[in-house]
Motif scaffolding. Structure first.
Motif, PDB file in Angstrom:
ATOM      1  N   LEU A  65      43.021  45.998  76.084  1.00 44.93           N
ATOM      2  CA  LEU A  65      42.024  45.778  77.123  1.00 44.93           C
ATOM      3  C   LEU A  65      41.043  46.939  77.101  1.00 44.93           C
ATOM      4  O   LEU A  65      41.452  48.096  77.213  1.00 44.93           O
ATOM      5  N   GLY A  66      39.741  46.676  76.944  1.00 43.56           N
ATOM      6  CA  GLY A  66      38.765  47.762  76.952  1.00 43.56           C
ATOM      7  C   GLY A  66      37.744  47.613  75.848  1.00 43.56           C
ATOM      8  O   GLY A  66      37.481  46.504  75.361  1.00 43.56           O
ATOM      9  N   GLY A  67      37.168  48.731  75.448  1.00 42.37           N
ATOM     10  CA  GLY A  67      36.149  48.733  74.405  1.00 42.37           C
ATOM     11  C   GLY A  67      36.736  48.664  73.015  1.00 42.37           C
ATOM     12  O   GLY A  67      37.956  48.551  72.828  1.00 42.37           O
ATOM     13  N   GLY A  68      35.852  48.762  72.016  1.00 40.99           N
ATOM     14  CA  GLY A  68      36.275  48.577  70.639  1.00 40.99           C
ATOM     15  C   GLY A  68      37.284  49.583  70.144  1.00 40.99           C
ATOM     16  O   GLY A  68      38.174  49.252  69.358  1.00 40.99           O
ATOM     17  N   ALA A  69      37.180  50.825  70.594  1.00 41.10           N
ATOM     18  CA  ALA A  69      38.142  51.837  70.141  1.00 41.10           C
ATOM     19  C   ALA A  69      39.542  51.503  70.633  1.00 41.10           C
ATOM     20  O   ALA A  69      40.523  51.589  69.881  1.00 41.10           O
ATOM     21  N   ALA A  70      39.649  51.111  71.905  1.00 43.88           N
ATOM     22  CA  ALA A  70      40.964  50.792  72.469  1.00 43.88           C
ATOM     23  C   ALA A  70      41.576  49.568  71.801  1.00 43.88           C
ATOM     24  O   ALA A  70      42.785  49.536  71.524  1.00 43.88           O
ATOM     25  N   THR A  71      40.760  48.551  71.501  1.00 46.04           N
ATOM     26  CA  THR A  71      41.322  47.370  70.849  1.00 46.04           C
ATOM     27  C   THR A  71      41.654  47.652  69.384  1.00 46.04           C
ATOM     28  O   THR A  71      42.603  47.075  68.845  1.00 46.04           O
ATOM     29  N   ASP A  72      40.892  48.537  68.723  1.00 49.25           N
ATOM     30  CA  ASP A  72      41.265  48.961  67.363  1.00 49.25           C
ATOM     31  C   ASP A  72      42.646  49.614  67.361  1.00 49.25           C
ATOM     32  O   ASP A  72      43.488  49.335  66.498  1.00 49.25           O
ATOM     33  N   LEU A  73      42.850  50.536  68.306  1.00 46.82           N
ATOM     34  CA  LEU A  73      44.144  51.220  68.402  1.00 46.82           C
ATOM     35  C   LEU A  73      45.251  50.228  68.741  1.00 46.82           C
ATOM     36  O   LEU A  73      46.313  50.215  68.100  1.00 46.82           O
ATOM     37  N   ALA A  74      45.018  49.390  69.753  1.00 46.33           N
ATOM     38  CA  ALA A  74      46.048  48.442  70.180  1.00 46.33           C
ATOM     39  C   ALA A  74      46.443  47.511  69.048  1.00 46.33           C
ATOM     40  O   ALA A  74      47.620  47.180  68.868  1.00 46.33           O
ATOM     41  N   GLY A  75      45.463  47.084  68.258  1.00 50.65           N
ATOM     42  CA  GLY A  75      45.774  46.212  67.133  1.00 50.65           C
ATOM     43  C   GLY A  75      46.631  46.892  66.085  1.00 50.65           C
ATOM     44  O   GLY A  75      47.539  46.279  65.520  1.00 50.65           O
ATOM     45  N   PHE A  76      46.361  48.172  65.833  1.00 51.90           N
ATOM     46  CA  PHE A  76      47.166  48.889  64.848  1.00 51.90           C
ATOM     47  C   PHE A  76      48.562  49.161  65.398  1.00 51.90           C
ATOM     48  O   PHE A  76      49.552  49.142  64.646  1.00 51.90           O
ATOM     49  N   VAL A  77      48.667  49.392  66.697  1.00 52.09           N
ATOM     50  CA  VAL A  77      49.983  49.501  67.328  1.00 52.09           C
ATOM     51  C   VAL A  77      50.760  48.206  67.104  1.00 52.09           C
ATOM     52  O   VAL A  77      51.935  48.217  66.697  1.00 52.09           O
ATOM     53  N   ALA A  78      50.104  47.071  67.354  1.00 49.27           N
ATOM     54  CA  ALA A  78      50.774  45.777  67.187  1.00 49.27           C
ATOM     55  C   ALA A  78      51.164  45.540  65.733  1.00 49.27           C
ATOM     56  O   ALA A  78      52.246  45.013  65.450  1.00 49.27           O
ATOM     57  N   ALA A  79      50.296  45.937  64.805  1.00 48.41           N
ATOM     58  CA  ALA A  79      50.593  45.740  63.383  1.00 48.41           C
ATOM     59  C   ALA A  79      51.735  46.620  62.905  1.00 48.41           C
ATOM     60  O   ALA A  79      52.453  46.263  61.971  1.00 48.41           O
ATOM     61  N   SER A  80      51.900  47.783  63.527  1.00 48.61           N
ATOM     62  CA  SER A  80      52.865  48.771  63.060  1.00 48.61           C
ATOM     63  C   SER A  80      54.227  48.651  63.733  1.00 48.61           C
ATOM     64  O   SER A  80      55.267  48.866  63.088  1.00 48.61           O
TER      65      SER A  80
END
Length: 351
Positions: free
Chosen positions: A95-110
């Motif tokens: 939830l948030g801007g592009g940086a936060a969703t970039d991080l969240a996606g990598f968390v989910a992938a990892s």
């Protein structure tokens, strides 16, 4: 409300992007265990609305903007998910801007080698670019987005009501990616982005956002892992990422992209393409980015050389032969340097 389908190599890569007002209250997920990740500067009301809708197992606050995209923050968030015993059939929501969703996606992938991922972008930049396409990752001191994975979301909700809370400069920053989509594929976006009606609550907002999303959705459907066409989405980004790195991310991404698109227009013209510098300069004057610090070509070239489009033979640039005709090419260092000087003289005059 508009719905845009994003395809892929298989059912796991297909998802829907919804664009419209009031969507945060409509979010519903099949998973029972959910980790909600958001930047610490996000209005509390947004976080509360999503918490009511999702009842997350844990909510994780991370630093705002690119300060969250570090190996250290990634490790801390992964440890929090592990401590909460988020299961493999759980989900991560950015939830948030592009940086936060970039991080969240990598968390989910990892985490556990991959769990379900959903995005709820709250900025214009996040909606038209970062939240769609499955590129996730973090930065290194040596450059931007050098560590990451392709991990598409299961769904994306773009609630345009959230854009009304953005400072005008942040809204204009995000418009850079929509303008870029106009340059590389949908020229109808160019006048709409610069129109007075393209603003929070404006008559052109929802359709312009949705059409910009549709450009990216089409590209990533055809080329998820950037083996070809998807590289064109990086128009302007080679210099942009270098400017972000050399300023230690003091220059926001969308403003760096605006500067980078103008440099790419200079290069395209120098290599015999159409002169699109009036278009990119018009956008810069509309956006009014922060002034650049005093920079030399030698300051930015090492970062451009590490751009992710580089290969064993060197750095490559996305340029335009003419409007909506992008191509990928190498440029001689002498041309890069001379056009940098011309570009710098132009942008140093201010807006």
């Amino acid at each position: 409300m508009r719905r845009i389908e994003v395809g892929g190599a298989g059912p796991a890569h297909r998802y829907e992007v919804r664009v419209g007002a009031g969507l945060l209250e409509t979010v519903s997920l099949p998973q029972r265990h959910i980790a909600l990740i958001h930047p610490d500067d996000l209005p509390a009301e947004f976080v509360a609305r999503v918490q009511v809708a999702l009842s997350p197992t844990l909510t994780v606050s991370v630093p705002a903007r690119d300060d969250c995209k570090t190996i250290e923050v990634l490790g801390r968030v992964l440890s929090q998910l592990a401590a909460a015993n988020l299961p493999r059939d759980g989900a991560v929501v950015g939830l948030g801007g592009g940086a936060a969703t970039d991080l969240a996606g990598f968390v989910a992938a990892s985490y556990l080698r991959g769990v379900a991922f959903y995005t709820l972008p709250t900025t214009l930049l996040g909606m038209v670019d970062a939240a769609v396409g499955g590129k996730t990752g973090v930065n290194l001191p040596e450059g931007k987005n050098l560590v990451g994975a392709f991990w598409p979301p299961r769904a994306v909700w773009c609630d345009t009501d959230t854009l009304g809370t953005l400072p005008p400069a942040v809204f204009r920053e995000g418009a850079a990616e929509a303008f870029k989509h106009g340059l590389i594929q949908d020229p109808s976006l160019l006048p709409r982005v610069l129109a007075p009606e393209f603003r929070p609550g404006g008559a052109l907002l929802e359709d312009t956002v949705a059409d910009a999303v549709a450009v990216k959705a089409g590209v990533v459907t055809r080329d998820l892992t950037e083996q070809g066409e998807r590289a064109f989405l990086n128009f302007g980004h080679t210099l942009a990422h270098a400017l972000e790195a050399v300023t230690h991310h003091a220059l926001p991404h969308g403003e760096a992209v605006a500067y980078g698109m103008h440099y790419a227009a200079h290069l395209g013209r120098a290599l015999g393409g159409a002169d699109l510098t009036p278009d990119t300069l018009a956008f810069l004057r509309w956006q009014r980015p922060a002034p650049l610090p005093r920079l030399s070509f030698d300051d930015v070239m090492p970062f451009m050389a590490r751009d992710k489009k580089a290969d064993a033979d060197g750095v490559r640039f996305v340029l335009l032969r003419e409007l909506v005709r992008p191509y990928l090419t190498r440029v001689e260092s002498g041309v890069l340097k001379s056009e940098f000087a011309a570009w710098q003289a132009e942008v140093s005059q201010g807006w």
